[in-house]
Write an enzyme that holds these catalytic residues in place. Structure first.
Site, PDB file in Angstrom:
ATOM      1  N   GLU A  21      12.809   2.734  13.702  1.00  0.00           N
ATOM      2  CA  GLU A  21      11.773   3.734  13.358  1.00  0.00           C
ATOM      3  C   GLU A  21      10.633   3.589  14.346  1.00  0.00           C
ATOM      4  O   GLU A  21      10.744   2.839  15.322  1.00  0.00           O
ATOM      5  CB  GLU A  21      11.298   3.516  11.918  1.00  0.00           C
ATOM      6  CG  GLU A  21      10.713   2.136  11.671  1.00  0.00           C
ATOM      7  CD  GLU A  21      10.253   1.908  10.225  1.00  0.00           C
ATOM      8  OE1 GLU A  21      10.118   2.873   9.470  1.00  0.00           O
ATOM      9  OE2 GLU A  21      10.021   0.734   9.888  1.00  0.00           O
TER      10      GLU A  21
ATOM     11  N   TYR B 154       0.823  -1.206   0.000  1.00  0.00           N
ATOM     12  CA  TYR B 154       0.000   0.000   0.000  1.00  0.00           C
ATOM     13  C   TYR B 154       0.853   1.249   0.000  1.00  0.00           C
ATOM     14  O   TYR B 154       2.070   1.180   0.143  1.00  0.00           O
ATOM     15  CB  TYR B 154      -0.960  -0.013   1.202  1.00  0.00           C
ATOM     16  CG  TYR B 154      -0.324   0.279   2.545  1.00  0.00           C
ATOM     17  CD1 TYR B 154       0.501  -0.643   3.182  1.00  0.00           C
ATOM     18  CD2 TYR B 154      -0.538   1.499   3.188  1.00  0.00           C
ATOM     19  CE1 TYR B 154       1.075  -0.367   4.411  1.00  0.00           C
ATOM     20  CE2 TYR B 154       0.028   1.780   4.422  1.00  0.00           C
ATOM     21  CZ  TYR B 154       0.832   0.846   5.030  1.00  0.00           C
ATOM     22  OH  TYR B 154       1.403   1.133   6.246  1.00  0.00           O
TER      23      TYR B 154
HETATM   24  N1  PMP Z   1       7.768   3.943   8.982  1.00  0.00           N
HETATM   25  C1  PMP Z   1       6.612   3.266   9.073  1.00  0.00           C
HETATM   26  C2  PMP Z   1       6.622   1.882   9.651  1.00  0.00           C
HETATM   27  C3  PMP Z   1       5.415   3.842   8.641  1.00  0.00           C
HETATM   28  O1  PMP Z   1       4.257   3.163   8.711  1.00  0.00           O
HETATM   29  C4  PMP Z   1       5.425   5.174   8.135  1.00  0.00           C
HETATM   30  C5  PMP Z   1       4.163   5.852   7.717  1.00  0.00           C
HETATM   31  N2  PMP Z   1       3.564   5.256   6.638  1.00  0.00           N
HETATM   32  C6  PMP Z   1       6.666   5.832   8.047  1.00  0.00           C
HETATM   33  C7  PMP Z   1       7.821   5.197   8.484  1.00  0.00           C
HETATM   34  C8  PMP Z   1       6.752   7.232   7.476  1.00  0.00           C
HETATM   35  O2  PMP Z   1       6.663   7.198   6.086  1.00  0.00           O
HETATM   36  P1  PMP Z   1       6.092   8.447   5.243  1.00  0.00           P
HETATM   37  O3  PMP Z   1       6.885   9.632   5.667  1.00  0.00           O
HETATM   38  O4  PMP Z   1       6.324   8.069   3.840  1.00  0.00           O
HETATM   39  O5  PMP Z   1       4.648   8.565   5.612  1.00  0.00           O
END
Ligand code: PMP
Length: 286
Positions: free
Chosen positions: A176, A30
């Site tokens: 993260e 997704y």
């Molecule tokens: N890490 C994870 C596990 C996430 O789910 C998200 C958010 N989708 C992010 C990092 C941040 O990604 P983005 O800045 O592309 O939303």
């Protein structure tokens, strides 16, 4: 209005067969794309990451970029809010239940939109709380997989502890958040963990580093030890829907002064300016 397999319809009318491999196996990927003033933010980067996810699970992209562009634009126009976040999802389609890939299934494609609300004044003023936990996910966290059970359980740990996010530690190092990228600040230097198969390559993570470069904010991309996280001057989380948020409590202890830090506030201002200027974030800053 949502999009499902070639048709636009109200979400109440959308149905997926129970044998869809997304439902049975979580066999799909997704993306979440913000749209500000009805303009898709960093669309090319999101489509590039989608391609990486699809390639990684050996699923052919059902559309080319211009087809994605048209579909996503139609969804943005067909929904009420000026600021929205678009969720799109591709599964390996419907087939008799068997783990192995079906010989010829058609991917299921689903796109929906939700209002994108600006962070509340309370969050901007006070920041949010986070807890830490062992990163017990698999080792392909670079794939934006719809199989999110570990992330679901980790996020719920935060909610149960009255916190907003769970920050993950693998082998003693920061990876993260359960649904966000994490930065810290030590001695006025912004620190970010390096991209690898152990984390999702965040689009907001890239924007933050580009803003840092363009505005001469010193930063380093390197492994961050858990102890450095615990004693950081500032911690911030980033994502497409939460933008940049100060983490002011970690495991019930104040982070730095316990208030959103200077660097976080500066980056929030820069991000706000960037997303609302004429560039609308179409083109990378550097
Ligand atoms: N890490 C994870 C596990 C996430 O789910 C998200 C958010 N989708 C992010 C990092 C941040 O990604 P983005 O800045 O592309 O939303």
């Amino acid at each position: 209005m949502i999009y499902l397999n070639g048709k636009f319809m109200p979400i109440e009318e959308a149905c997926v067969p129970v044998l869809d491999r997304g439902f049975i196996f979580g066999d799909g990927v997704y993306e979440v794309i913000p749209a500000y003033s009805r303009k898709l933010f960093r669309l090319e980067s999101h489509l590039h990451r989608l391609q990486h996810s699809l390639d990684s699970i050996r699923l052919t992209n059902p559309y080319n970029n211009s087809q994605w562009h048209d579909l996503l634009e139609k969804i943005v126009v067909g929904n009420d809010n000026e600021d929205q976040y678009i969720y799109l999802h591709v599964t390996r389609g419907v087939a008799k239940r068997d783990h192995a890939f079906p010989p010829n299934s058609t991917p299921t494609v689903f796109i929906m939109s939700n209002p994108l609300l600006a962070p509340s004044q309370d969050l901007l003023t006070n920041g949010c709380s986070a807890i830490t936990a062992i990163d017990n996910r698999w080792i392909r966290c670079d794939i934006k997989s719809i199989s999110l059970l570990p992330n679901v359980l980790l996020r719920q740990m935060a909610i149960d502890a009255n916190a907003s996010e769970t920050i993950l530690i693998r082998d003693g190092f920061l990876t993260e958040g359960s649904a966000s990228s994490i930065f810290i600040v030590r001695d006025n230097v912004l620190l970010a963990p390096p991209k690898s198969h152990l984390m999702l390559p965040g689009i907001t993570y890239d924007v933050v580093l580009e803003l840092a470069t363009a505005n001469h904010i010193p930063y380093r991309i390197r492994e961050i030890h858990e102890e450095e996280l615990q004693s950081a001057d500032e911690i911030m989380l980033t994502s497409s829907t939460r933008e940049i948020m100060a983490v002011t409590r970690l495991n019930d202890n104040p982070v730095g002064t316990g208030r959103p830090g200077k660097l976080c506030q500066r980056l929030q201002q820069l991000y706000h300016h960037y997303k609302t200027t004429t560039m609308r974030g179409d083109t990378p800053l550097s």
